[in-house]
Scaffold this motif. Structure first.
Motif, PDB file in Angstrom:
ATOM      1  N   ILE A   1      41.143 -26.829 -35.499  1.00 37.22           N
ATOM      2  CA  ILE A   1      42.321 -27.700 -35.399  1.00 37.22           C
ATOM      3  C   ILE A   1      43.253 -27.179 -34.304  1.00 37.22           C
ATOM      4  CG2 ILE A   1      44.405 -28.447 -36.628  1.00 37.22           C
ATOM      5  CD1 ILE A   1      42.658 -28.457 -39.192  1.00 37.22           C
TER       6      ILE A   1
ATOM      7  N   LEU B   1      43.893 -29.404 -31.001  1.00 39.30           N
ATOM      8  CA  LEU B   1      45.236 -29.941 -30.758  1.00 39.30           C
ATOM      9  C   LEU B   1      45.953 -29.154 -29.666  1.00 39.30           C
ATOM     10  CD1 LEU B   1      46.538 -30.797 -34.340  1.00 39.30           C
ATOM     11  CD2 LEU B   1      45.662 -32.338 -32.612  1.00 39.30           C
ATOM     12  N   GLY B   2      45.517 -27.924 -29.443  1.00 38.43           N
ATOM     13  CA  GLY B   2      46.158 -27.090 -28.429  1.00 38.43           C
ATOM     14  C   GLY B   2      45.842 -27.538 -27.020  1.00 38.43           C
ATOM     15  N   GLN B   3      44.749 -28.303 -26.868  1.00 39.05           N
ATOM     16  CA  GLN B   3      44.431 -28.803 -25.527  1.00 39.05           C
ATOM     17  C   GLN B   3      45.372 -29.958 -25.193  1.00 39.05           C
ATOM     18  OE1 GLN B   3      40.332 -29.881 -25.900  1.00 39.05           O
ATOM     19  NE2 GLN B   3      39.744 -27.792 -26.375  1.00 39.05           N
ATOM     20  N   ARG B   4      45.744 -30.043 -23.908  1.00 39.71           N
ATOM     21  CA  ARG B   4      46.681 -31.105 -23.516  1.00 39.71           C
ATOM     22  C   ARG B   4      46.057 -32.474 -23.798  1.00 39.71           C
ATOM     23  NH1 ARG B   4      51.276 -30.009 -21.934  1.00 39.71           N
ATOM     24  NH2 ARG B   4      51.738 -27.895 -21.320  1.00 39.71           N
TER      25      ARG B   4
ATOM     26  N   GLY C   1      45.316 -36.844 -32.743  1.00 38.88           N
ATOM     27  CA  GLY C   1      46.683 -36.509 -33.157  1.00 38.88           C
ATOM     28  C   GLY C   1      46.993 -36.963 -34.577  1.00 38.88           C
ATOM     29  N   ILE C   2      46.243 -37.941 -35.069  1.00 40.54           N
ATOM     30  CA  ILE C   2      46.429 -38.393 -36.458  1.00 40.54           C
ATOM     31  C   ILE C   2      45.395 -37.719 -37.359  1.00 40.54           C
ATOM     32  CG2 ILE C   2      46.261 -40.410 -37.995  1.00 40.54           C
ATOM     33  CD1 ILE C   2      47.386 -42.101 -35.700  1.00 40.54           C
TER      34      ILE C   2
ATOM     35  N   PRO D   1      45.761 -33.447 -38.021  1.00 37.12           N
ATOM     36  CA  PRO D   1      46.751 -32.975 -39.012  1.00 37.12           C
ATOM     37  C   PRO D   1      46.351 -33.333 -40.449  1.00 37.12           C
ATOM     38  CG  PRO D   1      47.871 -33.944 -37.143  1.00 37.12           C
ATOM     39  CD  PRO D   1      46.409 -34.218 -36.952  1.00 37.12           C
ATOM     40  N   VAL D   2      45.738 -34.519 -40.626  1.00 38.24           N
ATOM     41  CA  VAL D   2      45.293 -34.906 -41.981  1.00 38.24           C
ATOM     42  C   VAL D   2      44.192 -33.939 -42.443  1.00 38.24           C
ATOM     43  CG1 VAL D   2      44.219 -36.729 -43.353  1.00 38.24           C
ATOM     44  CG2 VAL D   2      45.927 -37.321 -41.647  1.00 38.24           C
TER      45      VAL D   2
END
Lengths: 496, 182
Positions: A219, A223-226, A387-388, A391-392
């Motif tokens: 995760i 998510l850390g990638q632009r 992005g959705i 996090p879920v």
């Protein structure tokens, strides 16, 4: 057991009530497997409590379908998100996720389903024909062999996964072994490295650690990638028959590994899939494709873990010893229903083996049907923006880490191992050998010490037993292969 | 006039341009090797304090509760030493002059985003471990903040998705599966 007996058992299962139980349990099993942290053991344990009022046959249908479904289900999140839903799907993630990133998510899930089906079928064949023989062979595998097998597994994974150098892979494996010693010693109940914490007395919670190492790191990295890497699914799900035939040798070899691990008491499908994957990679004609999306590696992992499921039942029904952690829960369920597994079971109830085989056959057919039907809708999950979705998945990982022991401490362990995983990856240390060390640590320790206790601290048992000697030789070869002493092929001169 | 060839550059091709990339992994290996070496020594020290078996001779520790921590600790200490030694040799070979500030800045900027994601997860886990908020509320805030920060959807949609998901998860696990959520 005769063919007519098996036919009777299959016909007996063909009632609306039984088929509904089987389908519902299979769906629930796939869901449990697919959600990170919700394991086959948790699913079987939760459902055991709800089966008191049912017949023994229906109880077995429910529990075995959940077991088979969950072991396959782990491959779904492994392929789609690089998060193994269960420990048995760790190697699946190594190959399945790169395939999904290449746009072959649907096909990867289809291949995983087909391999799981083949593994279950071959496993139940072993259950049918080789139960007496295999259970006798399992009794020959004693402490020295189990310890050496576990060490060989860690060394192999360390050699293969070490980024450029086997040393880092082996160090990660040793770190896993060291972490496995945290808690009460299995033989003397002596607390070790607990620092006075009662939470650490019961050892490092493996599931929470695995979710942290694989789930959390994935995760954070995604998510850390632009611009998070997009994964596209393809409409194709069913593998070509010719391609399936090409994997036949890998399928058979992996099933044999799965069956061998399954009949070895207390080991289970996590180790079966990792060991089978390591062997397949070592013997592959295209080892360079492993880790980048190899269908062969995917087939090896998924066949072995599902072949292990029926095989793990063999020592349960013949010796009364569970072949895997999940079968230990099934043993409890059988005892609650007044069935006493052990050497007398098949003498008292000869039809019991036929019933088990029929249930596994039904589970295999349901698995293939439901897995292929659901593969496309499941792979549509990939169209949800990262992005959705991620996090879920993070929230589900937290639930998964917490749910097994209902402990907030396990959430902390998950986060701790997530940070550890990120640090290890940054330093070029692979996490797979660490997981191997963590899983196999208790096996290595108890069996190694038991061997040394019997031999009063000498190495003789490892040299006196033929199987031990072979395994010790293989370990020496794996070591030697990484030293300058090993003859290496000179690189070919560049083409003019 | 052509400048004379630099012997160091000849030994290490593209030394100046590739130096930040090669120095970074070498420094990471040095730190990792030292850390693992210290961890190994710590494990050995801890294991030696555990009660040994009554048996005599070299097999005394092999049958005791300290056996695996000792073996694993020794392996880690030796392995860490080897990795650190190799990294030290690599670092000595890399020219000190090739170190540039630009390389470090780029690395920090690259690390900022993953660190923020990690911080978000740690904060979410911390709220749940500390029991500061019920599961659905903590999940709602975590999902909401994450989706807004990642610009996954418009604010209205984010509120709807995060509320729906957190309540859905609570219903699925807490109510249907009767799992006592944190």
């Amino acid at each position: 057991m005769t063919l007519s007996g098996l036919g009777d058992a299959l016909l007996h299962l063909c009632t609306v009530e039984t088929l509904l139980y089987a389908t519902g349990s299979m769906l629930l099993g796939i869901l449990f497997g697919a959600l990170p942290g919700l394991t086959a053991a948790l699913g079987v344990a939760l459902l055991t409590g709800l089966t008191f009022s049912l017949s023994t046959e229906h109880t077995l249908v429910i529990l075995l379908c959940i077991y088979v479904g969950a072991i396959y289900g782990g491959s779904i999140s492994a392929v789609l998100m690089n998060i193994p839903g269960t420990g048995a799907a760790i190697a699946t993630a190594w190959e399945g996720y790169p395939l999904a990133r290449r746009g072959e998510a649907g096909l990867a899930i289809g291949v995983a389903a087909t391999a799981s089906f083949a593994g279950t079928l071959l496993g139940l064949t072993a259950l049918a024909f080789a139960t007496p023989l295999l259970s006798r062979f399992a009794l020959q595998i004693a402490s020295p062999e189990i310890a050496l097998l576990a060490i060989l597994g860690i060394l192999l994974v360390g050699s293969l996964e070490g980024a450029g150098t086997a040393l880092k892979g082996w160090m990660a494996g040793l770190f896993g072994l060291l972490l496995s010693t945290i808690g009460l010693d299995a033989i003397t109940a002596q607390p070790r490295f607990t620092f006075g914490s009662s939470d650490l007395m019961g050892s490092v919670p493996f599931i929470a650690a695995m979710i942290g190492l694989f789930g959390m790191t994935q995760i954070v990295e995604s998510l850390g990638q632009r611009k998070p890497a997009a994964v596209h699914s393809l409409p194709r799900v069913l593998p070509q028959f010719r391609a399936f035939l090409g994997f036949l040798p890998t399928t058979v070899r992996s099933a044999l590994v799965g069956i061998g691990i399954g009949i070895t008491p207390g080991v289970g499908e996590n180790i079966a899939s990792l060991l089978s994957y390591s062997i397949a990679r070592k013997r592959s004609r295209e080892p360079e494709r492993y880790g980048k999306g190899s269908y062969e590696g995917l087939v090896a992992a998924e066949t072995a873990n599902n072949a292990c499921v029926p095989a793990a039942v063999i020592p349960l029904i013949t010796l009364g010893i569970p072949g895997s952690p999940v079968t230990a829960i099934i043993l409890g369920a059988l005892l609650l229903h007044g069935v006493q597994p052990g050497p007398l079971l098949l003498a008292d109830r000869p039809e019991f083996l036929g019933e088990l085989i029929a249930i596994f056959a039904l589970a295999a057919v349901l698995l293939l049907t439901l897995a292929l039907l659901l593969a496309r809708p499941i792979s549509r999950l990939l169209h949800v923006p990262p992005g959705i979705l991620l996090p879920v998945v993070g929230a589900i990982c937290i639930i998964g880490a917490y749910s097994l022991n209902l402990s907030r401490f396990d959430i902390g362990v998950m986060v701790g191992f997530g940070v550890l995983g990120l640090l290890l990856r940054a330093g070029g240390y692979p996490t797979a050998p660490l997981v191997m060390g963590l899983i196999l640590g208790p096996f290595v320790e108890t069996n190694l010490r038991r061997t040394f206790m019997l031999s009063e601290g000498t190495l003789l048992p490892f040299l006196e037993r033929p199987l031990s000697l072979i395994l010790a030789g293989l370990i020496a070869l794996v070591f030697l292969a990484q030293t300058p002493l090993w003859p290496r092929r000179k690189p070919a001169p560049p083409a003019a | 006039m052509t400048p004379p060839p630099n012997p160091a550059a000849a030994a290490e091709p593209d030394s100046a341009s590739a130096a930040p990339d090669r120095r970074g992994p070498a420094v990471a290996d040095l730190i990792g090797g030292v850390a693992f070496g210290l961890l190994g020594l710590f494990a050995i020290a801890g294991a030696l304090q555990l009660p040994a078996d009554d048996a005599r001779g070299p097999g005394r520790y092999l049958v005791s509760t300290a056996a695996l921590p000792l073996l694993a600790g020794a392996g880690l200490a030796l392995g860490g030493l080897a990795v650190a030694w190799q990294a030290g040799r690599r670092l000595r070979r890399i020219s000190a002059a090739a170190e540039t500030v630009t390389g470090k800045r780029v690395r920090l900027a690259d690390a900022r985003r993953p660190l923020l994601v990690l911080g978000g997860i740690v904060a979410y886990a911390g709220v749940l471990i500390g029991g500061l908020l019920p599961f659905w509320a903590a999940t709602y805030f975590f999902l909401g903040f994450a989706m807004v920060w990642l610009r996954a959807a418009k604010v209205g949609a984010v509120i709807a998705i995060s509320l729906g998901t957190s309540l859905g998860l609570h219903f699925l696990f807490g109510t249907l599966m009767r799992l006592p959520l944190p």
